[in-house]
Design a protein around this motif. Structure first.
Motif, PDB file in Angstrom:
ATOM      1  N   HIS A   1       0.828  -1.212   0.000  1.00  0.00           N
ATOM      2  CA  HIS A   1       0.000   0.000   0.000  1.00  0.00           C
ATOM      3  C   HIS A   1       0.860   1.259   0.000  1.00  0.00           C
ATOM      4  O   HIS A   1       0.868   2.041   0.943  1.00  0.00           O
ATOM      5  N   TRP A  33     -13.113   1.491   4.138  1.00  0.00           N
ATOM      6  CA  TRP A  33     -12.060   0.477   4.158  1.00  0.00           C
ATOM      7  C   TRP A  33     -10.751   1.091   3.706  1.00  0.00           C
ATOM      8  O   TRP A  33      -9.704   0.900   4.325  1.00  0.00           O
ATOM      9  N   TRP A  34     -10.809   1.843   2.590  1.00  0.00           N
ATOM     10  CA  TRP A  34      -9.592   2.436   2.034  1.00  0.00           C
ATOM     11  C   TRP A  34      -8.970   3.419   3.013  1.00  0.00           C
ATOM     12  O   TRP A  34      -7.764   3.412   3.258  1.00  0.00           O
ATOM     13  N   HIS A  63      -9.308   3.660   6.240  1.00  0.00           N
ATOM     14  CA  HIS A  63      -8.764   2.949   7.396  1.00  0.00           C
ATOM     15  C   HIS A  63      -7.410   2.347   7.055  1.00  0.00           C
ATOM     16  O   HIS A  63      -6.457   2.397   7.849  1.00  0.00           O
ATOM     17  N   ARG A  64      -7.305   1.774   5.853  1.00  0.00           N
ATOM     18  CA  ARG A  64      -6.049   1.168   5.421  1.00  0.00           C
ATOM     19  C   ARG A  64      -4.942   2.234   5.318  1.00  0.00           C
ATOM     20  O   ARG A  64      -3.807   2.001   5.728  1.00  0.00           O
ATOM     21  N   SER A  74      -3.750   3.197   8.727  1.00  0.00           N
ATOM     22  CA  SER A  74      -2.907   2.138   9.278  1.00  0.00           C
ATOM     23  C   SER A  74      -1.507   2.196   8.672  1.00  0.00           C
ATOM     24  O   SER A  74      -0.507   2.012   9.371  1.00  0.00           O
ATOM     25  N   THR A  75      -1.439   2.454   7.367  1.00  0.00           N
ATOM     26  CA  THR A  75      -0.145   2.540   6.700  1.00  0.00           C
ATOM     27  C   THR A  75       0.638   3.746   7.196  1.00  0.00           C
ATOM     28  O   THR A  75       1.842   3.662   7.456  1.00  0.00           O
ATOM     29  N   LEU A  87      -8.346  -5.848   8.061  1.00  0.00           N
ATOM     30  CA  LEU A  87      -8.534  -5.415   6.676  1.00  0.00           C
ATOM     31  C   LEU A  87      -7.764  -6.342   5.739  1.00  0.00           C
ATOM     32  O   LEU A  87      -6.663  -6.786   6.071  1.00  0.00           O
ATOM     33  N   ILE A  91      -3.668  -5.143   0.411  1.00  0.00           N
ATOM     34  CA  ILE A  91      -3.861  -4.395  -0.831  1.00  0.00           C
ATOM     35  C   ILE A  91      -3.563  -5.282  -2.038  1.00  0.00           C
ATOM     36  O   ILE A  91      -4.082  -5.058  -3.131  1.00  0.00           O
TER      37      ILE A  91
END
Length: 421
Positions: free
Chosen positions: A238, A275-276, A278-279, A282-283, A409, A412
């Motif tokens: 990601h 979702w995106w 949140h991802r 996190s990244t 999640l 990617i």
């Protein structure tokens, strides 16, 4: 009621308005159609990178040369405008990604220099480099282009082009105004630069929905943050773009996006956006130290819907435009805002051939030179385009508050595989 023009340009983003200006400078009578406002689509939602090709790798071997050509055009378009950041930091945590990037840079002649890890960067990175990718706030560029449209004889119409049909010697286009009234416009040529704003025309093109209508997202973080421009290019992990902005009430703004886009033909809902986002958060926690992120005071975001032609090689570097109706209709689709001047130049060349106008290239410093006299205040007020482009960062990403999205999640890589199919 029917009006007649040499060219109808549908869409007043960067590519559309540059096409209109380039054709008007050659003596064509142009109608520019915009449903919302100048830059109200993808052009006003960019993170502002003037790409050179650092983050795209060996799968895009033509990009550095094209970006260099585009950079020459942008020098004229951004004259007098200081970049927000004069260069970008590119950082790697994966040794294979680092090796591929260095080989690509060397083969492409892209200048880089190693730098010490910046103080905001987290642990676990193998190397960092300084690139020559500036970032800009394109709002002033869009506003200036809007003022030029009002003072160079371009007719402006609010609405959308819903249909274009062939007729002897030209085309007939249906202009649907905001009040629902439909007007027929006759022209010798039509340029569709409306991105996803012309779904009817794009649906008839036969292109797959995922190509016609792609959605990407931009996450917006405001607070006491450093002004930076950074790229973390590991796509399978990601990879992210982060671009800083200053001058907002909350201090500094970060625009965060990634390398992914999604099929929005079925109207992807808030859960995908959540979702995106949140991802991405996190990244970010993994690549930026806790100190800077503690300065975030507000999180929001927006979805950017865009269309694209189907490149024959599967890269973003192929077609800038595609001709229909024997060249009398041109669909303009730069896959990156950096390439918009080249896409507009391609459209101007195609239409010039239809109109019988000699074409020797476009010099944007001449096309966009200040005109005299400037438009009167009343004329500017009546224009549908001479308004502040704004940043369009105010759309709340409500799905972030959805309690169903706080679990684990998927990676990617799984999403990339779905998108490839």
């Amino acid at each position: 009621m029917t009006r007649s023009y040499d060219v109808v340009v549908a869409g007043a983003g960067m590519a559309g308005i540059l096409t209109a200006l380039g054709l008007t400078a050659r003596g064509a009578r142009v109608l520019l159609v915009e449903e919302r406002r100048l830059g109200g689509g993808q052009s006003g939602q960019s993170h502002g990178y003037l790409h050179r090709g650092y983050a795209f790798g060996p799968n895009e071997p033509r990009l550095p040369l094209l970006f260099d050509r585009a950079r020459d055009h942008w020098r004229a378009l951004t004259a007098g405008l200081a970049p927000v950041t004069a260069g970008s930091v590119v950082s790697f945590s994966n040794p294979n990604a680092l090796r591929r990037a260095q080989e690509h840079w060397q083969a492409s002649g892209l200048p880089v220099r190693p730098v010490e890890p910046p103080p905001w960067l987290g642990d676990g990175f193998l190397a960092s480099f300084r690139s020559e990718e500036e970032t800009y706030d394109f709002g002033p560029v869009l506003r200036r282009l809007g003022e030029l449209t009002a003072s160079t004889g371009i007719d402006l119409a609010r609405g959308s082009i819903s249909r274009t049909a062939d007729e002897p010697g030209g085309a007939l286009s249906e202009l649907v105004r905001p009040d629902g009234v439909t007007e027929t416009i006759a022209s010798r040529a039509v340029v569709v630069a409306a991105g996803a704003g012309a779904p009817g025309i794009l649906a008839r093109s036969g292109l797959p929905p995922v190509v016609r209508c792609r959605k990407s997202f931009m996450l917006v973080l405001r607070g006491h943050l450093p002004v930076l421009s950074a790229v973390f290019p590991e796509r399978e992990e990601h990879g992210l773009f982060v671009a800083g902005r200053t001058g907002h009430e909350s201090g500094t703004t970060w625009l965060v996006s990634d390398f992914q886009s999604f099929d929005s033909a079925r109207g992807a809902g808030g859960q995908l956006a959540g979702w995106w986002a949140h991802r991405v958060l996190s990244t970010l926690r993994g690549v930026v130290r806790p100190g800077p992120l503690a300065g975030v005071r507000l999180i929001s975001g927006y979805a950017a819907v865009k269309s694209g032609l189907l490149p024959s090689s599967g890269t973003v570097a192929d077609e800038f435009s595609h001709d229909f109706l024997g060249g009398r209709a041109v669909v303009v689709s730069p896959s990156k805002l950096t390439l918009a001047p080249l896409a507009a130049e391609s459209a101007v060349k195609s239409v010039s051939g239809v109109l019988g106008i000699p074409f020797t290239g476009v010099e944007w410093d001449r096309v966009t030179a200040p005109v005299s006299p400037p438009p009167s205040p009343s004329a500017a007020a009546d224009s549908v385009l001479v308004t502040s482009a704004g940043e369009l960062w105010e759309t709340d990403l409500h799905a972030l508050k959805d309690p169903d999205l706080v679990g684990d999640l998927p990676g990617i890589a799984a999403l990339s595989s779905l998108y490839a199919h």
